[in-house]
Motif scaffolding. Structure first.
Motif, PDB file in Angstrom:
ATOM      1  N   ILE A 152       0.874  -1.165   0.000  1.00  0.00           N
ATOM      2  CA  ILE A 152       0.000   0.000   0.000  1.00  0.00           C
ATOM      3  C   ILE A 152       0.916   1.221   0.000  1.00  0.00           C
ATOM      4  N   THR A 153       0.934   1.955  -1.089  1.00  0.00           N
ATOM      5  CA  THR A 153       1.810   3.128  -1.195  1.00  0.00           C
ATOM      6  C   THR A 153       1.041   4.376  -0.781  1.00  0.00           C
ATOM      7  N   ILE A 154       1.618   5.122   0.157  1.00  0.00           N
ATOM      8  CA  ILE A 154       0.962   6.303   0.724  1.00  0.00           C
ATOM      9  C   ILE A 154       1.871   7.507   0.560  1.00  0.00           C
ATOM     10  N   ASP A 155       1.279   8.628   0.171  1.00  0.00           N
ATOM     11  CA  ASP A 155       2.005   9.889   0.068  1.00  0.00           C
ATOM     12  C   ASP A 155       1.823  10.639   1.382  1.00  0.00           C
ATOM     13  N   ARG A 156       2.880  10.705   2.176  1.00  0.00           N
ATOM     14  CA  ARG A 156       2.773  11.294   3.507  1.00  0.00           C
ATOM     15  C   ARG A 156       2.436  12.780   3.462  1.00  0.00           C
ATOM     16  N   SER A 157       2.782  13.451   2.355  1.00  0.00           N
ATOM     17  CA  SER A 157       2.492  14.876   2.259  1.00  0.00           C
ATOM     18  C   SER A 157       0.985  15.148   2.230  1.00  0.00           C
ATOM     19  N   ASP A 158       0.197  14.150   1.825  1.00  0.00           N
ATOM     20  CA  ASP A 158      -1.264  14.295   1.854  1.00  0.00           C
ATOM     21  C   ASP A 158      -1.794  14.394   3.280  1.00  0.00           C
ATOM     22  N   PHE A 159      -0.979  13.968   4.246  1.00  0.00           N
ATOM     23  CA  PHE A 159      -1.411  13.929   5.642  1.00  0.00           C
ATOM     24  C   PHE A 159      -0.631  14.927   6.508  1.00  0.00           C
ATOM     25  N   ASP A 160      -0.097  15.953   5.860  1.00  0.00           N
ATOM     26  CA  ASP A 160       0.638  17.005   6.547  1.00  0.00           C
ATOM     27  C   ASP A 160       1.855  16.459   7.307  1.00  0.00           C
ATOM     28  N   VAL A 161       2.521  15.473   6.716  1.00  0.00           N
ATOM     29  CA  VAL A 161       3.783  14.957   7.258  1.00  0.00           C
ATOM     30  C   VAL A 161       4.867  15.421   6.290  1.00  0.00           C
ATOM     31  N   ARG A 162       5.490  16.554   6.599  1.00  0.00           N
ATOM     32  CA  ARG A 162       6.306  17.246   5.606  1.00  0.00           C
ATOM     33  C   ARG A 162       7.797  17.268   5.896  1.00  0.00           C
ATOM     34  N   TYR A 163       8.219  16.773   7.032  1.00  0.00           N
ATOM     35  CA  TYR A 163       9.633  16.883   7.414  1.00  0.00           C
ATOM     36  C   TYR A 163      10.543  16.265   6.348  1.00  0.00           C
TER      37      TYR A 163
END
Length: 200
Positions: free
Chosen positions: A161-172
């Motif tokens: 399952i590939t997830i884009d963390r930037s979609d969840f305000d995880v930007r570090y």
């Protein structure tokens, strides 16, 4: 006469509906001890991987076919398995910090199935649903395989399952939001491998 025929047609249609076999719906509770989630994150200079524990969940079956369900992940259980000792603890601590997933404020993540689409081969499905991390909920989809075991339990597996963390305000460390990071860039996409074991 035509009105009588129409009335008879309606009666027969209702009678046929009344005698159709009802759909058998069953809920399977997820066994959190046997289920597991593995994560893998990527950066310019390499990658890291680890585990997260399933906190709770259930799978819904209609006539022995997956039709819905949801599960929660205990974000505080996030562990790093490719490092050892203090290095593993340091990375896990950073991932739990407000820089990334803010585990103290957001202790759980949740996935809820909205649609199950058969892929043609028995037990193979495309799963669509809502993933909630922190304060964001996004639609995602992935492939999964569901197997009925002889002991009555079911195993649902999603290899990637590939997830884009930037979609969840995880930007570090994200090159999508910060310039000149160079080899310190951490890629936005991370992968999850999920195996849920559940029984009635």
């Amino acid at each position: 006469k035509s009105f009588k025929l129409l009335g008879l047609a309606v009666v027969f249609a209702l009678a046929g509906f009344a005698f159709t076999t009802p759909i058998e719906v069953a809920e399977y509770a997820v066994n959190t001890e046997l289920s597991k989630v593995e994560w893998k994150g990527y950066k310019v200079t390499g990658k890291h991987h680890g585990t997260i524990q399933v906190k709770a969940g259930s799978l819904i079956f209609a006539d022995d076919k997956l039709s819905g369900g949801s599960f929660e992940i205990d974000m505080a259980s996030l562990a790093v398995t490719d490092l050892q000792g203090g290095m593993a603890d340091k990375l896990a601590g950073h991932l739990k910090s407000p820089d990334f997933f803010g585990v103290e404020k957001y202790p759980t993540a949740k996935f809820e199935i909205t649609k199950v689409v058969p892929r043609g081969t028995p037990g193979d499905f495309t799963i669509k649903g809502n993933l909630t991390i922190k304060e964001s909920t996004e639609d995602i989809k992935f492939f999964a395989k569901v197997t009925m075991k002889d002991d009555g339990s079911v195993v649902a597996e999603a290899e990637q399952i590939t997830i884009d963390r930037s979609d969840f305000d995880v930007r570090y460390g994200s090159g999508s939001f910060f310039d000149n990071l160079g080899d310190k860039t951490i890629y936005d996409e991370f992968d999850l491998k999920v195996m849920l074991v559940a029984s009635k």
